[in-house]
Design a protein around this motif. Structure first.
Motif, short mmCIF file in Angstrom:
data_model
loop_
_atom_site.label_atom_id
_atom_site.label_comp_id
_atom_site.label_asym_id
_atom_site.label_seq_id
_atom_site.Cartn_x
_atom_site.Cartn_y
_atom_site.Cartn_z
N ALA A 1 0.85 -1.18 0.00
CA ALA A 1 0.00 0.00 0.00
C ALA A 1 0.89 1.24 0.00
O ALA A 1 2.11 1.15 0.23
CB ALA A 1 -0.91 0.00 1.23
N ASP B 1 3.31 -2.42 4.37
CA ASP B 1 2.63 -3.70 4.61
C ASP B 1 1.29 -3.38 5.25
O ASP B 1 1.22 -2.97 6.40
CB ASP B 1 3.49 -4.56 5.54
N ILE B 2 0.22 -3.56 4.50
CA ILE B 2 -1.11 -3.14 4.93
C ILE B 2 -1.62 -3.94 6.12
O ILE B 2 -2.57 -3.52 6.80
CB ILE B 2 -2.11 -3.22 3.75
N THR B 3 -1.00 -5.08 6.41
CA THR B 3 -1.44 -5.90 7.55
C THR B 3 -0.92 -5.35 8.88
O THR B 3 -1.39 -5.77 9.94
CB THR B 3 -0.96 -7.35 7.40
N ASN C 1 0.03 -2.21 11.70
CA ASN C 1 -0.65 -1.02 12.21
C ASN C 1 0.15 0.26 12.01
O ASN C 1 -0.39 1.36 12.16
CB ASN C 1 -0.95 -1.19 13.71
N VAL D 1 -1.77 3.18 10.54
CA VAL D 1 -2.66 2.67 9.50
C VAL D 1 -4.03 2.43 10.13
O VAL D 1 -4.19 1.51 10.94
CB VAL D 1 -2.12 1.37 8.88
N PRO E 1 -8.19 1.48 10.32
CA PRO E 1 -9.07 0.50 9.66
C PRO E 1 -9.69 1.07 8.39
O PRO E 1 -9.85 0.35 7.40
CB PRO E 1 -10.12 0.21 10.73
N TYR F 1 -8.40 3.25 6.34
CA TYR F 1 -7.36 3.26 5.30
C TYR F 1 -7.16 1.86 4.74
O TYR F 1 -7.06 1.66 3.52
CB TYR F 1 -6.05 3.78 5.91
N ARG F 2 -7.12 0.90 5.65
CA ARG F 2 -6.93 -0.50 5.23
C ARG F 2 -8.10 -0.97 4.36
O ARG F 2 -7.90 -1.65 3.34
CB ARG F 2 -6.78 -1.39 6.47
N ASN F 3 -9.31 -0.62 4.73
CA ASN F 3 -10.49 -1.01 3.95
C ASN F 3 -10.50 -0.35 2.57
O ASN F 3 -10.88 -0.97 1.57
CB ASN F 3 -11.77 -0.64 4.71
N TYR G 1 -7.88 0.62 0.86
CA TYR G 1 -6.85 -0.07 0.06
C TYR G 1 -7.42 -1.38 -0.51
O TYR G 1 -7.30 -1.66 -1.71
CB TYR G 1 -5.62 -0.36 0.91
N GLN G 2 -8.06 -2.18 0.36
CA GLN G 2 -8.57 -3.47 -0.07
C GLN G 2 -9.67 -3.32 -1.11
O GLN G 2 -9.78 -4.11 -2.06
CB GLN G 2 -9.09 -4.26 1.13
#
Length: 457
Positions: A282, A294-296, A298, A307, A309, A311-313, A315-316
């Motif tokens: 990401a 590494d998006i996994t 924090n 990072v 939640p 932002y992570r969503n 990206y996905q």
């Protein structure tokens, strides 16, 4: 049709006892003609052609049969084989014979007419015959999809061939089919499009690596192997080409190799965990940080940016959207769809993420298809770092990307940029194809000279 009706256990067991011993070990086993002379090993330089070979058998893909010659991909040369094959194809007309059935038919005819004695040399003293090729008999026998596919091919072959040529018994046919699917090459044209399927005997010695030190290119049906790294000597146990598309994650590459070639890749790229992180990276939330994220995790490992939640969503969501659209655009890429994906990537997806590179590639080709030259140039320039990273500095696809950019720049009268990119393309393609290849002689070199002349005018 149930597989046991054709591929009976008794036939398979009898055939196994005849073939199993020759199917052990790696591709690097090779028969030796005469005695090996003791000589000082000759160093191999990058760009050196280390093997040239004509195909043992090949077949043009059906979709190109109205566009290309079946033989030179001169019909006179093709006649000795085609005069046997032609009545078989007429017999089943107007149905279209699958490419796999046509290739099996050609292999059977070839073997029935002395093909078992033909040798393919990888050195002046080492050779292989068709029966020396790995068939992965045991794996294929226990692969339901492959057995079912061969069952359907058997029915077609039986109808096509009838009494013209003796059709091998089902167990032997399984061995021939196994050699085809695990040793077959896609013959590529100058644009790296797959136009035919072929079996080459000598080059079958070459194993796979996701970080290859050699590359296969084609001039018509003739295959050439060029070294893309310096080597101490011609040692085929240390020479590797890539069997698959390298623009995939280690997990996907390994899955493809296991499914199609029955081995688990342990090359340096596949066992490096950082490879997966970078290919799925990401963009860091910190605009000043260009490191792959590494998006996994924090936090960014480089600048410690958090990072969330959300932002992570986001990206996905961008990645899932891209995967879905790429799956639906296997045949034709649509520029507007590619732009939607790229817009989603802008804030969340790293520029070297493999899915970003894939959609950029699709956007580049789509823009060319609709003559959007300015957009194509922009996409192509952005694509260069990803191609260089994942394909390597000496890959034909990188060379062709430079060449396509240069062609557009020449057309758009950006002459200095065109000259630079033609020269970059030539540097790579001289290594991967050889300076005598028609791609360089009839396309690249004249265009480079034209750009230089126009720039001097």
């Amino acid at each position: 049709m149930p597989s046991h009706r054709i591929f009976s256990p008794l036939l398979i067991k009898q055939f196994e006892t005849l073939t199993l011993k020759s199917q052990q070990g790696s591709n690097n086993q090779c028969k030796v003609k005469g005695r090996m002379k003791s000589t000082q090993p000759k160093a191999i330089k990058r760009g050196e052609r280390i093997l040239t070979e004509k195909p043992f058998a090949y077949v043009l893909k059906s979709k190109y049969r109205k566009e290309r010659c079946d033989n030179c991909l001169n019909q006179n040369k093709a006649w000795p084989l085609h005069k046997i094959e032609c009545p078989m194809l007429k017999r089943i007309f107007p149905r279209i014979v699958p490419d796999a059935a046509r290739m099996l038919c050609r292999l059977i005819i070839r073997l029935d007419n002395g093909g078992d004695l033909i040798r393919g040399y990888c050195t002046p003293t080492c050779y292989r015959k068709f029966r020396d090729l790995m068939s992965h008999y045991q794996e294929i026998k226990h692969d339901p999809k492959r057995v079912e596919h061969l069952e359907s091919l058997y029915v077609i072959l039986n109808e096509m061939m009838q009494n013209d040529t003796v059709l091998p018994n089902p167990a032997e046919l399984l061995g021939i089919h196994g050699r085809l699917i695990t040793n077959g090459f896609n013959i590529l044209d100058a644009e790296m499009n797959s136009i035919a399927t072929a079996i080459y005997l000598g080059v079958s010695i070459t194993d796979h690596s996701c970080k290859p030190n050699a590359v296969a290119t084609f001039e018509g049906t003739t295959l050439h192997i060029h070294a893309i790294e310096d080597m101490e000597c011609l040692d085929w146990s240390k020479i590797f080409i890539s069997y698959i598309d390298l623009l995939n994650t280690p997990a996907q590459r390994r899955s493809d190799l296991k499914e199609n070639y029955y081995f688990w890749c342990v090359c340096s790229k596949c066992i490096d965990p950082q490879e997966t992180v970078e290919m799925q990276a990401a963009k860091c939330p910190n605009a000043k940080c260009s490191a792959p994220l590494d998006i996994t995790l924090n936090n960014c490992l480089y600048c410690d940016a958090g990072v969330s939640p959300r932002y992570r969503n986001a990206y996905q969501e961008a990645i899932n959207l891209t995967k879905n659209h790429l799956e639906n655009m296997k045949d034709v890429a649509y520029l507007d769809v590619c732009k939607i994906c790229l817009k989603k990537h802008k804030e969340f997806v790293h520029s070297l993420n493999v899915w970003h590179v894939k959609i950029l590639d699709a956007a580049f080709e789509a823009a060319i298809a609709v003559n959007k030259w300015g957009e194509a140039l922009e996409f192509g320039k952005q694509l260069l770092p990803g191609f260089r990273k994942y394909y390597g500095d000496w890959n034909p696809l990188l060379g062709l990307l430079y060449m396509k950019l240069a062609k557009i720049q020449l057309y758009e009268n950006f002459l200095k940029e065109a000259i630079y990119n033609f020269q970059e393309a030539k540097k790579i393609l001289d290594v991967t194809h050889g300076p005598d290849h028609s791609l360089l002689q009839t396309q690249l070199q004249p265009l480079l000279l034209q750009a230089i002349a126009d720039n001097s005018a």
